[in-house]
Design a protein around this motif. Structure first.
Motif, PDB file in Angstrom:
ATOM      1  N   GLU A  14      -7.427  38.473 -22.819  1.00 38.15           N
ATOM      2  CA  GLU A  14      -7.996  38.620 -21.482  1.00 38.15           C
ATOM      3  C   GLU A  14      -7.361  37.720 -20.427  1.00 38.15           C
ATOM      4  O   GLU A  14      -7.215  38.131 -19.274  1.00 38.15           O
ATOM      5  CB  GLU A  14      -9.508  38.410 -21.527  1.00 38.15           C
ATOM      6  N   VAL A  17      -4.316  39.229 -18.757  1.00 38.37           N
ATOM      7  CA  VAL A  17      -4.713  40.363 -17.906  1.00 38.37           C
ATOM      8  C   VAL A  17      -5.272  39.841 -16.582  1.00 38.37           C
ATOM      9  O   VAL A  17      -4.899  40.310 -15.501  1.00 38.37           O
ATOM     10  CB  VAL A  17      -5.756  41.256 -18.630  1.00 38.37           C
ATOM     11  N   ILE A  18      -6.153  38.848 -16.668  1.00 40.94           N
ATOM     12  CA  ILE A  18      -6.756  38.266 -15.467  1.00 40.94           C
ATOM     13  C   ILE A  18      -5.692  37.573 -14.619  1.00 40.94           C
ATOM     14  O   ILE A  18      -5.654  37.732 -13.396  1.00 40.94           O
ATOM     15  CB  ILE A  18      -7.895  37.298 -15.856  1.00 40.94           C
ATOM     16  N   GLY A  38     -11.382  32.676 -16.026  1.00 43.39           N
ATOM     17  CA  GLY A  38     -11.243  33.515 -17.214  1.00 43.39           C
ATOM     18  C   GLY A  38     -11.877  32.902 -18.444  1.00 43.39           C
ATOM     19  O   GLY A  38     -12.588  33.579 -19.195  1.00 43.39           O
ATOM     20  N   ALA A  98     -10.035  43.980 -18.278  1.00 39.01           N
ATOM     21  CA  ALA A  98      -9.800  42.914 -19.260  1.00 39.01           C
ATOM     22  C   ALA A  98     -10.622  43.138 -20.522  1.00 39.01           C
ATOM     23  O   ALA A  98     -10.115  42.990 -21.644  1.00 39.01           O
ATOM     24  CB  ALA A  98     -10.120  41.551 -18.648  1.00 39.01           C
ATOM     25  N   SER A 102      -9.317  44.059 -24.316  1.00 40.65           N
ATOM     26  CA  SER A 102      -9.724  43.145 -25.378  1.00 40.65           C
ATOM     27  C   SER A 102     -10.515  43.859 -26.473  1.00 40.65           C
ATOM     28  O   SER A 102     -10.240  43.692 -27.666  1.00 40.65           O
ATOM     29  CB  SER A 102     -10.559  42.011 -24.771  1.00 40.65           C
TER      30      SER A 102
END
Length: 115
Positions: A14, A17-18, A38, A98, A102
């Motif tokens: 994640e 992605v963030i 995050g 995200a 995940s």
């Protein structure tokens, strides 16, 4: 996989992605702020989601999984909105993307391990 390993895997999936979204959509947000937001989002939701999921009856595990993920997306959207200063639409979208990535990769790894 134990909960600590699952949380580490969640963060490994994640956070990039963030970070990628933050760099592209709001480059003025500092790297440290992105990481803190995050980590805070996942650290807040992961233990409770893990606990609830593993207590579900097998007959409702799949439906429960989707319900848990929706709740996680909602809570993490709030954390990302506050942490990154994003509008609601962006925070919800980022949280959804995200968590979908995940959960998808986590499910794939689980299926491969138990096949």
């Amino acid at each position: 996989m134990n909960q600590s390993a699952a949380l580490a895997l969640t963060l490994a999936i994640e956070l990039p992605v963030i970070a990628l979204a933050a760099r592209r959509l709001q480059p003025a947000v500092g790297w440290w702020r992105v990481v803190v937001a995050g980590v805070a989002a996942s650290s807040l939701t992961h233990p409770l989601a893990w606990w609830v999921y593993w207590r579900l009856d097998p007959d409702v595990a799949l439906a429960g999984f989707f319900g848990i993920e929706l709740a996680v997306i909602a809570v993490e959207a709030v954390v990302l909105k506050i942490g990154l200063g994003w509008p609601w639409r962006g925070a919800v979208t980022l949280s959804a993307v995200a968590n979908t990535v995940s959960a998808g990769l986590g499910g794939l790894l689980y299926a491969m391990r138990h096949a």
